[in-house]
Design a protein around this motif. Structure first.
Motif, PDB file in Angstrom:
ATOM      1  N   LEU A   1       0.850  -1.196   0.000  1.00 42.01           N
ATOM      2  CA  LEU A   1       0.000   0.000   0.000  1.00 42.01           C
ATOM      3  C   LEU A   1       0.884   1.244   0.000  1.00 42.01           C
ATOM      4  O   LEU A   1       1.842   1.324   0.780  1.00 42.01           O
ATOM      5  CB  LEU A   1      -0.894   0.003   1.245  1.00 42.01           C
ATOM      6  N   PHE A   2       0.549   2.216  -0.851  1.00 40.16           N
ATOM      7  CA  PHE A   2       1.266   3.498  -0.877  1.00 40.16           C
ATOM      8  C   PHE A   2       0.274   4.585  -0.507  1.00 40.16           C
ATOM      9  O   PHE A   2      -0.802   4.695  -1.084  1.00 40.16           O
ATOM     10  CB  PHE A   2       1.817   3.766  -2.281  1.00 40.16           C
TER      11      PHE A   2
ATOM     12  N   TYR B   1      -2.703   2.135  -4.419  1.00 40.93           N
ATOM     13  CA  TYR B   1      -2.542   3.550  -4.091  1.00 40.93           C
ATOM     14  C   TYR B   1      -3.780   4.032  -3.348  1.00 40.93           C
ATOM     15  O   TYR B   1      -4.892   3.919  -3.851  1.00 40.93           O
ATOM     16  CB  TYR B   1      -2.307   4.358  -5.382  1.00 40.93           C
ATOM     17  N   TRP B   2      -3.544   4.520  -2.153  1.00 45.47           N
ATOM     18  CA  TRP B   2      -4.622   5.057  -1.321  1.00 45.47           C
ATOM     19  C   TRP B   2      -5.428   6.083  -2.103  1.00 45.47           C
ATOM     20  O   TRP B   2      -4.818   6.876  -2.788  1.00 45.47           O
ATOM     21  CB  TRP B   2      -3.990   5.700  -0.069  1.00 45.47           C
TER      22      TRP B   2
ATOM     23  N   ILE C   1      -2.673  -6.857   2.348  1.00 47.16           N
ATOM     24  CA  ILE C   1      -1.566  -5.884   2.396  1.00 47.16           C
ATOM     25  C   ILE C   1      -0.510  -6.290   3.439  1.00 47.16           C
ATOM     26  O   ILE C   1      -0.812  -6.452   4.616  1.00 47.16           O
ATOM     27  CB  ILE C   1      -2.121  -4.467   2.673  1.00 47.16           C
ATOM     28  N   ASP C   2       0.714  -6.473   2.939  1.00 48.47           N
ATOM     29  CA  ASP C   2       1.842  -6.839   3.817  1.00 48.47           C
ATOM     30  C   ASP C   2       2.645  -5.615   4.244  1.00 48.47           C
ATOM     31  O   ASP C   2       3.206  -5.581   5.331  1.00 48.47           O
ATOM     32  CB  ASP C   2       2.859  -7.718   3.080  1.00 48.47           C
ATOM     33  N   TYR C   3       2.789  -4.680   3.301  1.00 45.06           N
ATOM     34  CA  TYR C   3       3.694  -3.544   3.519  1.00 45.06           C
ATOM     35  C   TYR C   3       2.946  -2.250   3.263  1.00 45.06           C
ATOM     36  O   TYR C   3       2.219  -2.133   2.271  1.00 45.06           O
ATOM     37  CB  TYR C   3       4.906  -3.635   2.587  1.00 45.06           C
ATOM     38  N   ALA C   4       3.153  -1.264   4.148  1.00 41.74           N
ATOM     39  CA  ALA C   4       2.505   0.037   3.965  1.00 41.74           C
ATOM     40  C   ALA C   4       3.585   1.103   3.905  1.00 41.74           C
ATOM     41  O   ALA C   4       4.366   1.258   4.853  1.00 41.74           O
ATOM     42  CB  ALA C   4       1.538   0.316   5.118  1.00 41.74           C
TER      43      ALA C   4
END
Ligand code: NDP
Ligand code: OXD
Length: 309
Positions: free
Chosen positions: A4-5, A30-31, A40-43
Motif C-alpha cells: 500500500l502506498f 494507491y490510497w 496488504i503486507d507492507y505500507a
C-alpha cells in the motif's frame, strides 16, 4: 501479497514509476484504492490517517516515506509489534547538508543585514569573521547531523554536535544528554536543529534555550516545527538575543498565509524542502529492506519505538 502506498497526490505521481520498477510483479495499491485489506503486507506512508494501519490485519512492515517517523508514531491506534522503517538515503543526507551549509553560510556572511541594506540602498561594511572563527552547534547528531558537521568542517567552521547518547568521532567536539546541552549552547553562535520529533524534543527550542546561546546567535531549524516555541523565537528576535532564524519546518504546514514568520525581516522561511525524499534512490532502499525482511536477514534502520525515532 500487496504493497500500500499513501502520500500526497503529488508525491504519488513522483513515486509511481519507481515503485513499478522496484516491484514489477507485486500488487501495488494507491490510497484510497486499498482493496482487500487482509492482502496488504507492507505500507509505505506519509502522514497516515489514525487507525488506517490498524485496519491492515497482516501488516509486516510500516515504511516511513521520510527520515522522520513522528507522522506514524502519533497514531494512537498504531498496531504494536509491527516494525517501522525510516528512510536513510545518502541522496537525502547530501541534500540536507547542502541546505545546512547554505543557511549557515547565509548567517555567517551576514546576509540578512546586507539584504536589508540593499533594500534601503545603504553601503555599510560589517566586520567579517572567517569560518574557523565561527562556532556552529548541531542539535541531533545522527545521520543528517554528522554529515552536515563534516561538510561544514570542510569549509572550516568550528562545529560541535549534541546527541542523546555519547559519540566518539575523530576530530569533532561532541556533547550528550541534558548535561551536555549547556556546553553546546554556550559555544554556538549558529545553532542548527536536526532533531527528530519526540516528547523530549517538543518545545526544546524555547526562551530558556535561546538565553543560553551567545547573544546575537542565529538559528536554523530543519528538524520539526513543534520543537520550536514560536512566540519565544519572536521575542528572542525582538530582544536581540537571536539575530536571525531560518526555518524549514513549522507547527502547521503549509505555513498559513497570515503567519507573521512570512513577513518577518529576520526570518527566512522555506517550505519543508531541506531534504526531500527522492523516489529513484528511496525505492531501491525500501525494496532492499523488504527483501531482507522476507529473507530473514536483519533490516537496517528500523526505529526504536521506545526512543521515538
Ligand atoms: P537520526 O535518528 O539518525 O539522528 C537523530 C539524532 O538526534 C541522534 O543523534 C539522536 O541521538 C539525537 N536525539 C534524539 N533525541 C534526542 C534528545 N532527546 N536529546 C539529544 N539528542 C537527541 O535521524 P536523522 O539524522 O536521519 O534525522 C533527524 C530528523 O531530521 C528527522 O527525524 C526529521 O525530523 C528531520 N528531517 C527533516 C527534513 C527536512 O526536509 N526538513 C528531512 C529529513 C529529516 P542518538 O545519536 O544518541 O540516538
Ligand atoms: C523527513 C522529512 O522526515 O521530509 O524525511 O521531514
Amino acid at each position: 501479497m500487496a504493497i500500500l502506498f499513501k502520500s500526497t497526490p503529488a508525491a504519488e505521481a513522483r513515486w509511481r514509476p519507481y515503485l513499478a520498477a522496484a516491484w514489477p510483479a507485486r500488487d501495488i495499491r494507491y490510497w484510497p484504492e486499498i482493496g482487500d485489506r487482509a492482502a496488504i503486507d507492507y505500507a509505505l506512508v506519509w502522514h497516515p490517517e489514525a487507525g488506517m494501519l490498524a485496519s491492515l490485519p497482516n501488516l509486516k512492515l510500516v515504511v516511513s516515506l521520510g527520515a522522520g517517523v513522528d507522522h506514524v508514531l502519533r497514531d494512537p491506534e498504531l498496531p504494536p509489534g509491527v516494525p517501522i522503517l525510516r528512510l536513510v538515503d545518502p541522496y537525502m543526507t547530501q541534500a540536507m547538508s547542502e541546505y545546512v551549509t547554505f543557511q549557515v553560510l547565509r548567517l555567517h556572511r551576514q546576509d540578512f543585514a546586507y539584504r536589508a541594506q540593499q533594500a534601503a540602498a545603504q553601503w555599510i561594511e560589517h566586520a567579517q569573521k572567517n569560518a574557523a572563527e565561527r562556532t556552529v552547534g548541531i542539535l541531533g547528531f545522527g545521520q543528517l547531523g554528522q554529515d552536515a558537521a563534516a561538510k561544514l568542517g570542510t569549509i572550516g567552521f568550528d562545529v560541535a554536535g549534541w546527541s542523546r547518547s555519547a559519540k566518539n568521532l575523530p576530530g569533532v567536539v561532541t556533547y550528550a544528554g541534558a548535561a551536555g546541552l549547556d556546553a553546546l549552547l554556550a559555544r554556538s553562535e549558529i545553532l542548527v536543529s536536526l532533531l527528530p520529533m519526540t516528547p523530549q524534543t517538543e518545545g526544546l527550542l524555547d526562551a530558556s534555550l535561546f538565553a543560553r546561546l551567545p547573544r546575537g546567535a542565529g538559528l536554523v531549524n530543519a528538524g520539526r516545527g513543534r520543537q520550536l516555541v514560536e512566540a519565544d523565537l519572536m521575542a528572542a528576535l525582538d530582544s536581540g538575543q537571536l539575530s536571525a532564524a531560518v526555518l524549514d519546518v513549522f507547527h502547521e504546514e503549509p505555513l498559513p498565509p497570515a503567519h507573521p514568520f512570512w513577513r518577518h525581516p529576520r526570518i527566512v522561511v522555506t517550505p519543508h524542502v531541506a531534504a526531500e525524499t527522492h523516489p529513484p534512490t528511496a525505492a531501491a532502499i525500501i525494496a532492499q529492506a523488504i527483501d531482507d525482511l522476507e529473507a530473514g536477514r536483519p533490516v537496517a534502520n528500523l526505529i526504536d519505538r521506545g526512543r521515538g525515532y
